[in-house]
Design a protein around this motif. Structure first.
Motif, PDB file in Angstrom:
ATOM      1  N   ILE A 111      -3.930  -9.939   5.626  1.00  0.00           N
ATOM      2  CA  ILE A 111      -2.421 -10.758   5.466  1.00  0.00           C
ATOM      3  C   ILE A 111      -1.503  -9.873   6.092  1.00  0.00           C
ATOM      4  O   ILE A 111      -1.863  -8.714   6.428  1.00  0.00           O
ATOM      5  CB  ILE A 111      -2.168 -10.228   4.106  1.00  0.00           C
ATOM      6  CG1 ILE A 111      -3.362 -10.975   3.194  1.00  0.00           C
ATOM      7  CG2 ILE A 111      -0.741 -10.823   3.625  1.00  0.00           C
ATOM      8  CD1 ILE A 111      -2.900 -10.469   1.691  1.00  0.00           C
ATOM      9  N   GLY A 112      -0.717 -10.546   7.168  1.00  0.00           N
ATOM     10  CA  GLY A 112       0.109  -9.859   7.914  1.00  0.00           C
ATOM     11  C   GLY A 112       1.419  -9.362   7.237  1.00  0.00           C
ATOM     12  O   GLY A 112       1.565  -9.380   5.954  1.00  0.00           O
ATOM     13  N   THR A 113       1.990  -8.327   7.740  1.00  0.00           N
ATOM     14  CA  THR A 113       3.132  -7.636   7.180  1.00  0.00           C
ATOM     15  C   THR A 113       4.319  -7.628   8.167  1.00  0.00           C
ATOM     16  O   THR A 113       4.173  -8.493   9.311  1.00  0.00           O
ATOM     17  CB  THR A 113       2.697  -6.152   7.214  1.00  0.00           C
ATOM     18  OG1 THR A 113       2.746  -5.339   8.590  1.00  0.00           O
ATOM     19  CG2 THR A 113       1.517  -6.014   6.375  1.00  0.00           C
TER      20      THR A 113
ATOM     21  N   GLY B 201       1.410  -2.184  -4.207  1.00  0.00           N
ATOM     22  CA  GLY B 201       0.373  -1.766  -5.010  1.00  0.00           C
ATOM     23  C   GLY B 201      -1.086  -2.545  -4.962  1.00  0.00           C
ATOM     24  O   GLY B 201      -1.177  -3.904  -4.817  1.00  0.00           O
ATOM     25  N   GLY B 202      -2.118  -1.711  -4.725  1.00  0.00           N
ATOM     26  CA  GLY B 202      -3.432  -2.115  -4.412  1.00  0.00           C
ATOM     27  C   GLY B 202      -3.716  -2.767  -2.966  1.00  0.00           C
ATOM     28  O   GLY B 202      -4.933  -3.160  -2.996  1.00  0.00           O
ATOM     29  N   GLU B 203      -3.013  -2.683  -2.350  1.00  0.00           N
ATOM     30  CA  GLU B 203      -3.425  -3.134  -0.855  1.00  0.00           C
ATOM     31  C   GLU B 203      -4.355  -2.364  -0.192  1.00  0.00           C
ATOM     32  O   GLU B 203      -3.990  -0.954  -0.250  1.00  0.00           O
ATOM     33  CB  GLU B 203      -2.148  -3.518  -0.012  1.00  0.00           C
ATOM     34  CG  GLU B 203      -0.977  -4.414  -0.767  1.00  0.00           C
ATOM     35  CD  GLU B 203       0.136  -3.419  -0.971  1.00  0.00           C
ATOM     36  OE1 GLU B 203       1.074  -3.900  -1.193  1.00  0.00           O
ATOM     37  OE2 GLU B 203      -0.161  -2.208  -1.772  1.00  0.00           O
TER      38      GLU B 203
ATOM     39  N   PHE C 272      -1.727  -4.864   9.435  1.00  0.00           N
ATOM     40  CA  PHE C 272      -2.008  -5.778   8.172  1.00  0.00           C
ATOM     41  C   PHE C 272      -2.742  -5.148   7.135  1.00  0.00           C
ATOM     42  O   PHE C 272      -3.026  -3.819   7.025  1.00  0.00           O
ATOM     43  CB  PHE C 272      -2.587  -6.698   8.826  1.00  0.00           C
ATOM     44  CG  PHE C 272      -4.010  -6.277   9.598  1.00  0.00           C
ATOM     45  CD1 PHE C 272      -5.227  -6.328   8.611  1.00  0.00           C
ATOM     46  CD2 PHE C 272      -4.232  -5.689  10.953  1.00  0.00           C
ATOM     47  CE1 PHE C 272      -6.455  -5.652   9.311  1.00  0.00           C
ATOM     48  CE2 PHE C 272      -5.456  -5.466  11.262  1.00  0.00           C
ATOM     49  CZ  PHE C 272      -6.506  -5.363  10.469  1.00  0.00           C
ATOM     50  N   CYS C 273      -2.775  -5.852   6.134  1.00  0.00           N
ATOM     51  CA  CYS C 273      -3.546  -5.496   4.947  1.00  0.00           C
ATOM     52  C   CYS C 273      -4.378  -6.503   4.268  1.00  0.00           C
ATOM     53  O   CYS C 273      -4.352  -7.491   4.968  1.00  0.00           O
ATOM     54  CB  CYS C 273      -2.362  -5.264   3.703  1.00  0.00           C
ATOM     55  SG  CYS C 273      -1.571  -6.662   3.172  1.00  0.00           S
ATOM     56  N   ALA C 274      -5.409  -6.004   3.481  1.00  0.00           N
ATOM     57  CA  ALA C 274      -6.498  -6.815   2.819  1.00  0.00           C
ATOM     58  C   ALA C 274      -6.334  -6.596   1.318  1.00  0.00           C
ATOM     59  O   ALA C 274      -6.104  -5.610   1.074  1.00  0.00           O
ATOM     60  CB  ALA C 274      -7.707  -6.641   3.430  1.00  0.00           C
ATOM     61  N   ARG C 275      -6.515  -7.730   0.880  1.00  0.00           N
ATOM     62  CA  ARG C 275      -6.699  -7.689  -0.704  1.00  0.00           C
ATOM     63  C   ARG C 275      -8.207  -7.821  -0.997  1.00  0.00           C
ATOM     64  O   ARG C 275      -8.938  -8.807  -0.649  1.00  0.00           O
ATOM     65  CB  ARG C 275      -6.185  -8.866  -1.442  1.00  0.00           C
ATOM     66  CG  ARG C 275      -4.722  -8.755  -1.448  1.00  0.00           C
ATOM     67  CD  ARG C 275      -3.963  -7.930  -2.482  1.00  0.00           C
ATOM     68  NE  ARG C 275      -2.859  -7.562  -2.489  1.00  0.00           N
ATOM     69  CZ  ARG C 275      -2.024  -6.950  -3.310  1.00  0.00           C
ATOM     70  NH1 ARG C 275      -2.638  -6.169  -4.361  1.00  0.00           N
ATOM     71  NH2 ARG C 275      -0.685  -7.054  -3.527  1.00  0.00           N
ATOM     72  N   GLU C 276      -9.015  -6.798  -1.434  1.00  0.00           N
ATOM     73  CA  GLU C 276     -10.378  -6.561  -1.419  1.00  0.00           C
ATOM     74  C   GLU C 276     -10.849  -6.563  -3.029  1.00  0.00           C
ATOM     75  O   GLU C 276      -9.931  -6.120  -3.916  1.00  0.00           O
ATOM     76  CB  GLU C 276     -10.887  -5.503  -0.820  1.00  0.00           C
ATOM     77  CG  GLU C 276     -10.832  -5.614   0.870  1.00  0.00           C
ATOM     78  CD  GLU C 276     -11.156  -4.773   1.520  1.00  0.00           C
ATOM     79  OE1 GLU C 276     -11.139  -4.511   2.875  1.00  0.00           O
ATOM     80  OE2 GLU C 276     -11.526  -3.570   1.240  1.00  0.00           O
TER      81      GLU C 276
ATOM     82  N   THR D  66     -12.545  -4.003   7.503  1.00  0.00           N
ATOM     83  CA  THR D  66     -12.244  -4.543   6.298  1.00  0.00           C
ATOM     84  C   THR D  66     -13.583  -5.207   5.730  1.00  0.00           C
ATOM     85  O   THR D  66     -14.387  -5.692   6.482  1.00  0.00           O
ATOM     86  CB  THR D  66     -11.110  -5.512   6.421  1.00  0.00           C
ATOM     87  OG1 THR D  66     -11.401  -6.507   7.357  1.00  0.00           O
ATOM     88  CG2 THR D  66      -9.961  -5.021   6.707  1.00  0.00           C
ATOM     89  N   ILE D  67     -13.656  -5.214   4.566  1.00  0.00           N
ATOM     90  CA  ILE D  67     -14.947  -5.788   3.831  1.00  0.00           C
ATOM     91  C   ILE D  67     -14.717  -7.370   3.924  1.00  0.00           C
ATOM     92  O   ILE D  67     -15.761  -7.926   4.126  1.00  0.00           O
ATOM     93  CB  ILE D  67     -14.809  -5.452   2.487  1.00  0.00           C
ATOM     94  CG1 ILE D  67     -14.919  -3.723   2.287  1.00  0.00           C
ATOM     95  CG2 ILE D  67     -16.178  -6.128   1.665  1.00  0.00           C
ATOM     96  CD1 ILE D  67     -15.168  -3.091   0.851  1.00  0.00           C
TER      97      ILE D  67
END
Length: 630
Positions: free
Chosen positions: A571-573, A508-510, A579-583, A565-566
């Protein structure tokens, strides 16, 4: 056209095939006594025509009857005038030899006491007369046909083998009249080839005017297709119709006509190893579920449909605004759906219509939504900002909100790397869509909302590779905005695997992003596409190359470089290439204010107000900025 010519033409047109054969036979039979008269006239002691007829009269009826039988046996009367070529001439020679032999045998029987050599001369005279009669009749009828039906005067570009064979073919044509050759070979200028004068290409404009040329036939199969296309465009500017002939090897099937322009596998242009099997996980999130795919008829949406079907969902809802696109994808997927046992449901509608969205979700009990519907072409959205904002932002907000209200399991937004610090309205609209999804994630705990950010998808509609290939097909030039511009690329298969895998692992939210390696210079990609088509780049180093690359300058809203990405906080998966980022997100009040302001801008038809909203709330967006280097 005079009355006599018209009468002759009408008479010829009224004849049946059998009547035409009898006519040709009669002509040949009339030529037999004429040939005998000429034969006797060529003797050392000439014989008058009357004496000749009197001498041969005892055998003449038998000679004509036997000649007619031989003619039908050889098929001479059935040889069409416009098909009278080397093989037909050979048959005429056989016919003439047979007539000479028959005349010799009959004269021996009748005891005429004539020498054998005389019948050899007779056979030769008859052969010449018969062949010449066909040629004369063909010329007369061709002239009458052309005058009656009008004719197209053509110039042939290329006086080589193909060009000369073309002239031979056209000489028998009723309405096409070749008048001249044009050839780049200076050694041929001023010569006559196949009965036509050969001119220099610099005289084309003059020839078109003086000889009233209507069409140019390109008989230069050795010239590459791009150069033929360039030549054709120059000739078309003179108001000429231009047609090209294939090479002999193409005509007999040894070489495909469009072999050099056959589609090239997209992954060959990636500049890295394609990510394949690693992204095939995640089917457990779609198997035996009801999945809705918005924008199902697009290049991304249709590939999503194919790969989701492989996961064997219970039902697949195809949501699409474009009727033709929906029809095509539905027809394509029917057979696949039968194999997987999936119910296929095509829905024609817009994601901006909350009533329809709500009804579709409830009627089909949708559990997973893959949202690919969007306006994505940067220049078009830049020219139509309110339409782009309404579709990309409000469409996402409507579909996602109704999905959350209904209580679906997962909602995956297809986003773009252009959403990162965008310099165009399309990218800004996708960033606002991401912010809307992040807001809904905080307010609806029963649904997993996530986003997948793509790079440029090779081979998708409107993408650069099909554009380059179409420009090559037209003969060039290939246009690139700037020699320094770069982009991240992925194949449509990679993009879709990314969506499915990311959707299955989302919490959720990634924002999920694929590791796409180094960005690719667009000018390098243009060179690759040209060379993959079998051609060479025309530049200062190779002035005789086939295709030129022209730099046109960045378009409004276009960036020199793209980002993924901003923030740099990746973050690795469990997947090494994903990979994912929490922005940073905005508050519920801020999102509500953005949507309210955008609705007012759309309702009032004020694009400046719409740009003002995204200028305030989308990080990095500045109206009018064309390039933002990394």
């Amino acid at each position: 056209m005079n009355g006599l010519g018209c009468s002759v033409l009408n008479f010829v047109k009224s004849l049946t095939l059998g009547q035409k054969a009898i006519t040709l036979l009669v002509v040949d039979l009339v030529l037999i006594p004429l040939a005998l008269i000429v034969t006797f006239a060529l003797q050392p002691i000439p014989v008058s025509p009357g004496e000749t007829i009197a001498l041969i009269l005892p055998i003449l009826p038998y000679l004509l009857a036997a000649s007619a039988l031989v003619a039908f046996w050889l098929g001479i009367p059935y040889i069409r005038l416009n098909a009278y070529e080397a093989r037909a001439v050979g048959k005429t020679a056989q016919y003439a030899a047979a007539n000479g032999l028959i005349a010799l045998v009959l004269s021996k029987i009748a005891g005429l006491g004539l020498t054998t050599g005389l019948y050899v001369i007779f056979a030769g005279c008859f052969f010449l007369f018969s062949a010449a009669s066909r040629v004369v009749m063909l010329q007369i009828l061709t002239a009458i046909y052309r005058r009656d039906e009008g004719h197209t005067r053509v110039m042939i570009y290329g006086a080589g083998t193909t060009g000369t064979q073309l002239v031979s073919a056209l000489n028998a044509h009723k309405t096409i009249y070749p008048v001249a050759f044009v050839d780049d070979n200076a050694a041929l200028h001023g010569l006559t080839v196949a009965g036509l004068p050969v001119h220099s290409p610099v005289r084309i404009r003059e020839l078109v005017r003086d000889k009233q040329i209507d069409r140019v036939l390109l008989a230069v199969p050795s010239l590459s297709q791009p150069k033929q296309a360039q030549l054709a465009r120059r000739l078309q500017k003179l108001g000429l119709e231009v047609q090209a002939l294939p090479s002999f090897s193409q005509l007999i099937g040894e070489e495909e006509l469009v072999d050099k322009l056959k589609p090239v596998e997209s992954h060959t242009f990636l500049g890295r190893q394609q990510v394949c099997t690693e992204l095939e996980r995640g089917c457990e999130s779609y198997a035996d579920r009801v999945v809705l795919i918005s924008g199902a008829g697009g290049s991304i949406g249709s590939e999503l449909c194919r790969q989701v079907l492989a996961c064997r969902p219970a039902k697949l809802v195809l949501y699409e605004l474009n009727e033709l696109a929906l029809y095509n994808v539905d027809m394509e997927l029917r057979s696949l759906a039968e194999v997987t046992g999936t119910e296929l449901v095509p829905v024609l509608g817009s994601v901006t219509d909350p009533r329809q969205v709500r009804g579709v979700l409830a009627e089909h009990k949708v559990q997973v939504v893959l949202h690919a519907a969007a306006y994505k072409h940067v220049p078009l959205v830049e020219a139509n900002p309110l339409a782009g904002l309404a579709n990309n932002v409000f469409g996402t907000q409507t579909l996602a909100r109704e999905a959350a209200e209904y209580g679906i399991e997962r909602f995956i937004l297809i986003s773009s790397d252009k959403a990162v610090r965008p310099t165009n309205v399309m990218g800004a609209s996708k960033r606002l869509a991401e912010l809307v999804i992040q807001d809904l994630e905080t307010r609806y705990t029963g649904t997993v909302f996530t986003m997948v950010r793509f790079g440029n998808v090779l081979g998708s509609s409107g993408s650069v590779v099909p554009l380059f290939q179409e420009q090559i097909r037209r003969g060039g030039p290939v246009t690139v905005t700037d020699p320094k511009v770069t982009r991240y690329f992925m194949t449509v298969q990679e993009a879709v695997r990314l969506v499915l895998t990311a959707g299955s692992m989302a919490r959720g939210g990634e924002v999920f992003v694929l590791d796409m390696g180094a960005p690719v210079p667009i000018v390098q990609l243009a060179r690759q596409v040209i060379e993959s088509a079998g051609y060479t780049v025309r530049d200062d180093a190779t002035p005789d190359g086939d295709i030129e690359i022209v730099f046109t300058g960045l378009r409004p809203g276009e960036k020199m470089f793209e980002e993924l990405t901003i923030t740099d906080d990746h973050i690795g998966t469990r997947h090494p290439k994903l990979f994912c980022a929490r922005e940073q997100s905005l508050s519920e009040i801020e999102i509500a204010g953005i949507l309210r302001s955008l609705r007012q801008a759309v309702a009032s038809g004020d694009p400046d107000a719409g740009r003002a909203v995204i200028t305030r709330w989308v990080e990095g967006y500045v109206p009018g900025v064309k390039s933002v280097p990394l």
